[in-house]
Scaffold this motif. Structure first.
Motif, PDB file in Angstrom:
ATOM      1  N   MET A 167       0.855  -1.196   0.000  1.00  0.00           N
ATOM      2  CA  MET A 167       0.000   0.000   0.000  1.00  0.00           C
ATOM      3  C   MET A 167       0.885   1.239   0.000  1.00  0.00           C
ATOM      4  O   MET A 167       1.864   1.296   0.760  1.00  0.00           O
ATOM      5  CB  MET A 167      -0.907  -0.016   1.233  1.00  0.00           C
ATOM      6  N   PRO A 168       0.589   2.243  -0.825  1.00  0.00           N
ATOM      7  CA  PRO A 168       1.412   3.448  -0.839  1.00  0.00           C
ATOM      8  C   PRO A 168       1.553   4.037   0.563  1.00  0.00           C
ATOM      9  O   PRO A 168       0.556   4.152   1.289  1.00  0.00           O
ATOM     10  CB  PRO A 168       0.625   4.387  -1.769  1.00  0.00           C
ATOM     11  N   PRO A 169       2.771   4.412   0.952  1.00  0.00           N
ATOM     12  CA  PRO A 169       3.008   4.858   2.335  1.00  0.00           C
ATOM     13  C   PRO A 169       2.140   6.033   2.772  1.00  0.00           C
ATOM     14  O   PRO A 169       1.685   6.073   3.918  1.00  0.00           O
ATOM     15  CB  PRO A 169       4.497   5.242   2.327  1.00  0.00           C
ATOM     16  N   ALA A 215      -5.291  -6.386   4.759  1.00  0.00           N
ATOM     17  CA  ALA A 215      -5.913  -7.532   4.091  1.00  0.00           C
ATOM     18  C   ALA A 215      -7.069  -7.068   3.208  1.00  0.00           C
ATOM     19  O   ALA A 215      -7.270  -7.586   2.101  1.00  0.00           O
ATOM     20  CB  ALA A 215      -6.408  -8.543   5.121  1.00  0.00           C
ATOM     21  N   LEU A 216      -7.828  -6.089   3.690  1.00  0.00           N
ATOM     22  CA  LEU A 216      -8.918  -5.516   2.900  1.00  0.00           C
ATOM     23  C   LEU A 216      -8.369  -4.852   1.642  1.00  0.00           C
ATOM     24  O   LEU A 216      -8.898  -5.035   0.539  1.00  0.00           O
ATOM     25  CB  LEU A 216      -9.688  -4.510   3.748  1.00  0.00           C
ATOM     26  N   PHE A 217      -7.297  -4.085   1.808  1.00  0.00           N
ATOM     27  CA  PHE A 217      -6.638  -3.431   0.673  1.00  0.00           C
ATOM     28  C   PHE A 217      -6.162  -4.458  -0.357  1.00  0.00           C
ATOM     29  O   PHE A 217      -6.413  -4.315  -1.561  1.00  0.00           O
ATOM     30  CB  PHE A 217      -5.458  -2.593   1.181  1.00  0.00           C
ATOM     31  N   GLU A 218      -5.494  -5.489   0.104  1.00  0.00           N
ATOM     32  CA  GLU A 218      -4.972  -6.501  -0.815  1.00  0.00           C
ATOM     33  C   GLU A 218      -6.089  -7.240  -1.538  1.00  0.00           C
ATOM     34  O   GLU A 218      -5.983  -7.539  -2.737  1.00  0.00           O
ATOM     35  CB  GLU A 218      -4.085  -7.481  -0.037  1.00  0.00           C
ATOM     36  N   THR A 219      -7.163  -7.522  -0.821  1.00  0.00           N
ATOM     37  CA  THR A 219      -8.312  -8.189  -1.445  1.00  0.00           C
ATOM     38  C   THR A 219      -8.942  -7.288  -2.496  1.00  0.00           C
ATOM     39  O   THR A 219      -9.284  -7.745  -3.602  1.00  0.00           O
ATOM     40  CB  THR A 219      -9.352  -8.562  -0.376  1.00  0.00           C
ATOM     41  N   ALA A 220      -9.094  -6.009  -2.170  1.00  0.00           N
ATOM     42  CA  ALA A 220      -9.677  -5.069  -3.123  1.00  0.00           C
ATOM     43  C   ALA A 220      -8.782  -4.904  -4.350  1.00  0.00           C
ATOM     44  O   ALA A 220      -9.287  -4.765  -5.473  1.00  0.00           O
ATOM     45  CB  ALA A 220      -9.910  -3.719  -2.444  1.00  0.00           C
ATOM     46  N   GLY A 264     -10.119   2.801  -1.112  1.00  0.00           N
ATOM     47  CA  GLY A 264      -9.826   3.812  -2.120  1.00  0.00           C
ATOM     48  C   GLY A 264      -8.422   3.680  -2.683  1.00  0.00           C
ATOM     49  O   GLY A 264      -8.196   3.881  -3.885  1.00  0.00           O
ATOM     50  N   ALA A 265      -7.470   3.339  -1.819  1.00  0.00           N
ATOM     51  CA  ALA A 265      -6.097   3.120  -2.290  1.00  0.00           C
ATOM     52  C   ALA A 265      -6.054   1.967  -3.282  1.00  0.00           C
ATOM     53  O   ALA A 265      -5.386   2.039  -4.325  1.00  0.00           O
ATOM     54  CB  ALA A 265      -5.180   2.832  -1.102  1.00  0.00           C
TER      55      ALA A 265
END
Length: 205
Positions: A1-3, A23-28, A52-53
């Motif tokens: 994820m961007p810092p 985990a939510l970010f990676e799934t999305a 959003g990221a």
């Protein structure tokens, strides 16, 4: 994820632990290339920053659905009540201004589309297939069931249905999301593909 976005997510007001947020970010990110993402229950925007990221990286958008008057557990007199979110003009909770600030400060206003309204009302008007649905609204029986029944039919085959606050042990938390999650699995329409903390990711077959 961007810092910079990770910092914004960690800083934002909310209840999403960092490991579950990632985990939510990676799934999305995994499912977002297939279509739009949708979040039911936005509160102050913490999880919407993770989503959003991912939407930015996947070239899609995330639609967040919330009436922003607060679920049961954050009302006055309840455990998670935050007095700073009270709108004293109408005597009700209002997380929308804080949500908008969170998304603006993260620079995600192009990726995060806020729909302000009751989940069941918006669900009746919705007809766009979803690559990923994240259910994290009210945590008592009726709201969780309404979110699942109203929105899960829109998850496309091969898409993801994600539940938050899944606690098999009643000592750890409320049981309504867990019961609905089990019902989703029992339909045979989904298989579980990821488990991080209280986050469960099901893929539609």
């Amino acid at each position: 994820m961007p810092p910079d976005l990770l910092r914004a997510a960690v800083k934002a007001k909310g209840f999403m632990p960092a490991d579950e947020g990632l985990a939510l970010f990676e799934t999305a990110c995994e499912y977002g290339s297939r279509g739009p993402l949708c979040e039911i229950g936005s509160y102050c925007g913490k999880s919407a920053v993770y989503l959003g990221a991912a939407a930015r990286l996947a070239g899609t958008v995330v639609v967040t659905v919330d009436h922003h008057r607060g679920s049961e557990e954050i009302q006055p007199g309840w455990e998670h009540h935050d007095p700073s979110l009270m709108d004293h003009c109408v005597g009700k909770m209002d997380s929308l201004p804080t949500f908008r600030q969170t998304i603006a400060h993260a620079g995600l206003e192009d990726e995060v589309v806020a729909v302000v309204g009751r989940s069941e009302t918006v669900a009746r008007l919705w007809n766009t297939p979803l690559a990923m649905l994240f259910i994290d609204g009210g945590h008592s029986e009726d709201p969780v069931r309404a979110d699942y029944e109203g929105w899960s039919p829109h998850v496309m085959p091969g898409g993801a249905l994600v539940f938050h606050d899944i606690y098999p042990d009643p000592a750890d938390g409320g049981q309504a999301p867990y019961r609905v999650y089990l019902e989703a699995l029992a339909t045979g329409a989904y298989k579980e593909v990821r488990h991080t903390g209280s986050l469960r990711v099901l893929e539609r077959l």
